[in-house]
Design a protein around this motif. Structure first.
Motif, mmCIF file in Angstrom:
data_model
loop_
_atom_site.group_PDB
_atom_site.id
_atom_site.type_symbol
_atom_site.label_atom_id
_atom_site.label_comp_id
_atom_site.label_asym_id
_atom_site.label_seq_id
_atom_site.Cartn_x
_atom_site.Cartn_y
_atom_site.Cartn_z
ATOM 1 N N TYR A 114 1.186 -1.104 -0.203
ATOM 2 C CA TYR A 114 0.615 0.242 -0.452
ATOM 3 C C TYR A 114 0.628 1.598 0.314
ATOM 4 O O TYR A 114 1.046 2.080 -0.354
ATOM 5 C CB TYR A 114 -0.842 -0.072 1.454
ATOM 6 C CG TYR A 114 -1.296 1.068 1.352
ATOM 7 C CD1 TYR A 114 -3.281 0.874 0.902
ATOM 8 C CD2 TYR A 114 -1.658 2.133 1.783
ATOM 9 C CE1 TYR A 114 -4.420 1.395 0.863
ATOM 10 C CE2 TYR A 114 -2.763 3.525 2.169
ATOM 11 C CZ TYR A 114 -4.213 3.048 1.398
ATOM 12 O OH TYR A 114 -4.953 4.024 1.458
ATOM 13 N N LEU A 115 1.612 1.645 0.568
ATOM 14 C CA LEU A 115 2.793 2.338 1.078
ATOM 15 C C LEU A 115 3.966 2.737 0.067
ATOM 16 O O LEU A 115 3.774 3.714 -0.611
ATOM 17 C CB LEU A 115 3.303 2.452 2.451
ATOM 18 C CG LEU A 115 2.687 2.008 3.509
ATOM 19 C CD1 LEU A 115 3.290 2.504 5.167
ATOM 20 C CD2 LEU A 115 2.171 4.396 3.531
ATOM 21 N N LYS A 116 3.683 1.555 -0.554
ATOM 22 C CA LYS A 116 5.003 1.869 -2.488
ATOM 23 C C LYS A 116 4.308 1.776 -3.394
ATOM 24 O O LYS A 116 4.609 3.320 -3.747
ATOM 25 C CB LYS A 116 5.555 0.472 -2.055
ATOM 26 C CG LYS A 116 6.482 -0.129 -2.602
ATOM 27 C CD LYS A 116 7.033 -1.507 -2.838
ATOM 28 C CE LYS A 116 8.551 -1.756 -3.880
ATOM 29 N NZ LYS A 116 8.568 -2.835 -3.245
ATOM 30 N N VAL A 122 1.435 4.683 -2.590
ATOM 31 C CA VAL A 122 1.284 5.980 -2.450
ATOM 32 C C VAL A 122 2.306 6.423 -2.737
ATOM 33 O O VAL A 122 2.119 7.807 -2.894
ATOM 34 C CB VAL A 122 0.472 5.763 -0.988
ATOM 35 C CG1 VAL A 122 0.949 7.710 -0.230
ATOM 36 C CG2 VAL A 122 -0.887 5.037 -0.857
ATOM 37 N N PHE A 123 3.294 5.885 -2.016
ATOM 38 C CA PHE A 123 4.931 6.742 -2.522
ATOM 39 C C PHE A 123 5.132 7.148 -3.959
ATOM 40 O O PHE A 123 5.871 7.651 -4.498
ATOM 41 C CB PHE A 123 5.991 6.036 -1.748
ATOM 42 C CG PHE A 123 5.743 6.871 0.344
ATOM 43 C CD1 PHE A 123 5.395 8.003 0.484
ATOM 44 C CD2 PHE A 123 5.921 5.873 0.767
ATOM 45 C CE1 PHE A 123 4.868 8.357 1.997
ATOM 46 C CE2 PHE A 123 5.797 5.529 2.250
ATOM 47 C CZ PHE A 123 5.412 6.927 2.638
#
Lengths: 424, 413
Positions: free
Chosen positions: A128-130, A132-133
């Protein structure tokens, strides 16, 4: 508050030793290791920063051969993350083992579900974070997000088993499993519920491996071909661990209730307490005064009943955790007789919630009346020696000086029904 | 609701002797009190991280986070924003309760602080740094504080607590469940005092996640309104000092309120949506009333979960009508989320404090931005302006992902 004995009536496990309590027990008794290296292409490594990096660590206590569809009935299965799948499967095994599936309405609302976890769903969190970033804040994935809360597994398990009573997820670092058991006992003792389904789960992924590596806590043997976790082979001041993953589950209920419905308890839970020692603490382990920690833990573990004759230790390769087991064993030695000692993390790796697997093994060992002893296992004999046991101590210890002893008693086969029916 | 007998055995009463809160309204409970008496939202533009590309840019962000007085030097680098919130609120609550550090009998002091994401804000920074291959020693050290248990551990370490500690993480009900479980420790005699509550910081993960679910409102949230468009996130911490009445009385402490009962349940129906018939919320409310030995007609005020999402507000209204029965229309119900946002893991604790303030001040706080009630939400929501109200007994509801429900009963001491 009720003082009625609490018994273990169901067990379940999905861990590096196998799936299902009997296969896990067989592997444990045989001293088989569940620590292994994943193939580079395994999708469990795909969430890392760079899974193709030459130094990417792939050796850990990985769960393998687990087929969620064989254990999970809920239509939610396709939405579940790996962590939830392991927890739900272990809980279903334990509930079926206890004869609690399906739950009737009256039992459903009086059944609590308590799940312990240290990190939860870290693989999907990384995915998820990958994204978003990489693609900006609008790239958040709606299907993934609900799985990122620590209590996702507890929610899915409630749906799977229709458990409508209190639903609690707790975290206490490396003692998350033991704390979940202590919380369930509190709920039973206070009369908040009649039955408690307890599980603890953590998954391994390359982000956590990367992070442990950054913290210099990863065992060097994690890179070696035969990197079984063993004590005494350390390269850093704090020591190092081989990480692992898995889920384990227990069904706890009042003895009279278990007797009334004809359940066969594995063991009685004499008690569990959460405490802590003060003083100077290592950031990753216990207070540096291990002797004080051992004394405190045994004081917390002092429940009425026979003497302890077996220990499921907390040793995981960190200097202070290993020393705590040694100090406890020293204190329990009587007339040169040492209690049976099973540092089970040696076979499965360590994860935050591994304590629940210790509780499952303790309960199964008490039904058998014997526990594999570590001295032989360390020398890699074909099979560990089995020692007779009637009262077992599960040592829960976490960073910040947290100590959580859980004590289990054997239910003698001839006395099982009598003891279970004993009034409070 | 079928009335059940009150508990037969007299049991230890759990009283609240101190509260501490850090919210978008300000750095202490006094600021929260002022906001509850006002009519202006504290929800404003997010500055903590970039929201470019989103259609929502607001939250109940805490604007000033001073260094906690008791924060050890060694923890200054690794303590997360959530950790700091928890410690600031704990410092205030202890001072309010007249307790000093170190505690006289640390084995009789428990700590239970709920959190849904703990140090996730810092984990995100670590992860972003890793992606850019720029690992630094600072971020490595911060990783140690990245779990949801970190706020509990920091507060316990600072207070020197050696009793039980617990970090419930049940999404948006974490703070309420921490209070329920800590009260159980006191009733069982395991501890005399418990420092309990919840703490959560805004994170990119939760902000973008709720945005992706289309659950965020582009304007400050409007609970129970026909035109409500979703929730407004917030951050902060609420910490309460709970004691046995006997212990409080022995040391001459003033009881602010009694935490009279708690009820917990699970919908067991959907990971995010409430049950259509509100069966879990009903069960939690019934259990809480039974636990407290309170009849539905004795409830004067409800601090609602009231997120401002279409499903939650209708479902909660249905649950209250089912449980309170004939009494429901005359009970004041308000959502304080329109004032300070939805504090996720801290919401249950901060709203318990808001409920205690309401009891103490004889004041029903308003539900802001309520212009036209939804026909499915037909209770007295104290729209837009608070009003004087004698409150003897109140409920505070918290619901979370996973179908998690917790209701607390708070009573004038």
């Amino acid at each position: 508050m009720s003082n009625e004995p609490i018994v273990v009536t169901g067990l379940g496990a999905v861990c590096p030793l196998g799936t299902g309590i009997e296969s896990v027990w067989d592997a444990f008794v045989a001293g088989r290791s569940g620590i292994r290296e994943l193939a580079p292409g395994d999708d469990r490594l795909a969430t890392g920063v760079d899974p193709t990096a030459p130094d990417a660590v792939r050796r850990a206590g990985w769960v393998r051969g687990f087929q969620p569809r064989e254990h999970v009935r809920s239509a939610q299965l396709r939405r579940m993350d790996w962590c939830s799948r392991m927890a739900v499967a272990a809980l279903r095994q334990a509930s079926e083992d206890a004869g609690l599936v399906p739950l009737d309405d009256a039992t459903s609302v009086r059944t609590a579900l308590v799940v312990g976890s240290c990190y939860g769903n870290q693989r999907e969190t990384a995915v998820y974070l990958k994204r978003v970033f990489a693609s900006g804040p609008a790239a958040g994935q709606p299907l993934l997000f609900p799985n990122l809360v620590l209590n996702a597994a507890a929610g899915y398990a409630a749906i799977e088993l229709d458990v409508r009573g209190p639903n609690v997820c707790v975290a206490e670092h490396e003692a998350s499993g033991e704390v979940a058991i202590a919380t369930a006992l509190d709920l039973l003792a206070s009369g908040t519920c009649d039955v408690a389904c307890v599980a603890a789960v953590d998954e391994m992924g390359s982000v956590l491996l990367d992070a442990l590596s950054d913290l210099r806590l990863l065992h060097p043997d994690a890179m070696a071909p035969e990197g079984e976790q063993r004590r005494g082979r350390r390269t850093s001041r704090h020591g190092t661990v081989v990480p692992g993953e898995g889920a384990a589950a227990l069904v706890l209920e009042r003895a009279s209730r278990a007797t009334a419905r004809g359940a066969k308890p594995y063991a009685t839970v004499a008690g569990a307490r959460i405490g802590a020692v003060g003083g100077d603490c290592s950031p990753y382990g216990l207070p540096r005064d291990v002797d004080a920690a051992a004394s405190e833990l045994l004081e917390l573990a002092h429940f009425p009943g026979p003497e302890l004759d077996g220990v499921l230790g907390s040793a995981n390769g960190l200097v202070l955790r290993d020393a705590l087991d040694d100090a406890i064993l020293q204190r329990l030695c009587r007339d040169d007789r040492r209690p049976a000692y099973a540092p089970f993390r040696r076979l499965v790796g360590d994860w935050g919630a591994a304590g629940a697997l210790g509780a499952v093994l303790a309960s199964r060992a008490l039904r058998a009346g014997e526990l594999p002893d570590a001295e032989i296992a360390e020398h890699r004999a074909e099979r560990p020696t089995m020692k007779r046991v009637t009262r077992l101590l599960l040592v829960g210890a976490a960073r910040g000086g947290v100590l959580v002893p859980v004590v289990f008693d054997r239910v003698e086969p001839s006395a099982r029904l009598d003891r279970a029916a004993r009034p409070s | 609701m079928e009335h059940r007998e009150r508990p037969q055995e007299p049991r230890t009463r759990v009283v609240v002797t101190g509260v501490g809160a850090i919210t978008a309204a300000g750095g202490d409970a006094a600021a929260l009190r002022a906001a509850l008496h006002g009519e202006r939202t504290c929800i404003r533009d997010v500055t903590l991280f970039d929201t470019d590309g989103l259609r929502v840019h607001i939250a109940g962000e805490v604007s000033d986070v001073p260094e906690p007085r008791l924060l050890p030097r060694a923890a200054r680098v690794r303590a997360s924003r959530s950790d700091r919130f928890a410690l600031l609120a704990a410092e205030e609550a202890l001072a309010h309760a007249g307790l000093s550090v170190p505690f006289a009998d640390p084995r009789r002091l428990g700590v239970a602080i709920g959190s849904s994401t703990g140090g996730m804000l810092e984990t995100e920074s670590y992860f972003r740094t890793r992606l850019a291959a720029q690992t630094s020693h600072v971020w490595r050290r911060r990783l140690a504080a990245a779990t949801v248990a970190a706020p509990t551990d920091l507060v316990a370490a600072v207070l020197g607590a050696r009793g039980p500690r617990l970090s419930p993480s049940t999404a948006c009900s974490s703070g309420a469940i921490a209070l329920a479980l800590a009260a159980a420790w006191i009733r069982s005699g395991a501890v005399d005092v418990a420092v309990a509550g919840g703490s959560d910081a805004l994170t990119r993960m939760t902000y973008t996640g709720f945005h992706a679910l289309q659950a965020l409102s582009s304007e400050p949230c409007r609970p129970f309104d026909r035109e409500r468009r979703g929730l407004s996130l917030g951050e902060g911490a609420g910490i309460l000092v709970l004691e046995s009445e006997q212990h409080a009385r022995a040391r001459g402490a003033v009881a602010l309120a009694e935490l009279a009962g708690a009820g917990m349940s699970c919908d067991a129906s959907h990971p995010t949506a409430p049950h259509g018939e509100a069966r879990g919320a009903v069960l939690a409310l019934e259990s809480a009333l039974r636990d407290a030995g309170v009849r539905p007609g004795e409830i004067d005020y409800v601090n609602a979960h009231g997120t401002g999402t279409v499903q939650n507000d209708a479902s909660e209204t249905l649950a209250l009508k089912r449980v309170l029965g004939e009494a429901a229309p005359r009970v004041a119900v308000s959502s304080t989320k329109a004032l300070i946002g939805h504090l996720l893991g801290a919401a249950g604790a901060v709203e318990a404090i808001a409920t205690i303030i309401a009891i103490d001040d004889r004041w029903a706080p308003p539900t802001l931005h309520l212009r036209e009630p939804d026909p499915a939400c037909d209770l007295d929501y104290v729209p837009n302006r608070g009003r004087p109200l004698a409150i003897a007994t109140a409920l505070s509801n918290s619901y979370g992902f996973g179908g998690n429900n917790c209701s607390l009963v708070l009573r004038r001491a």
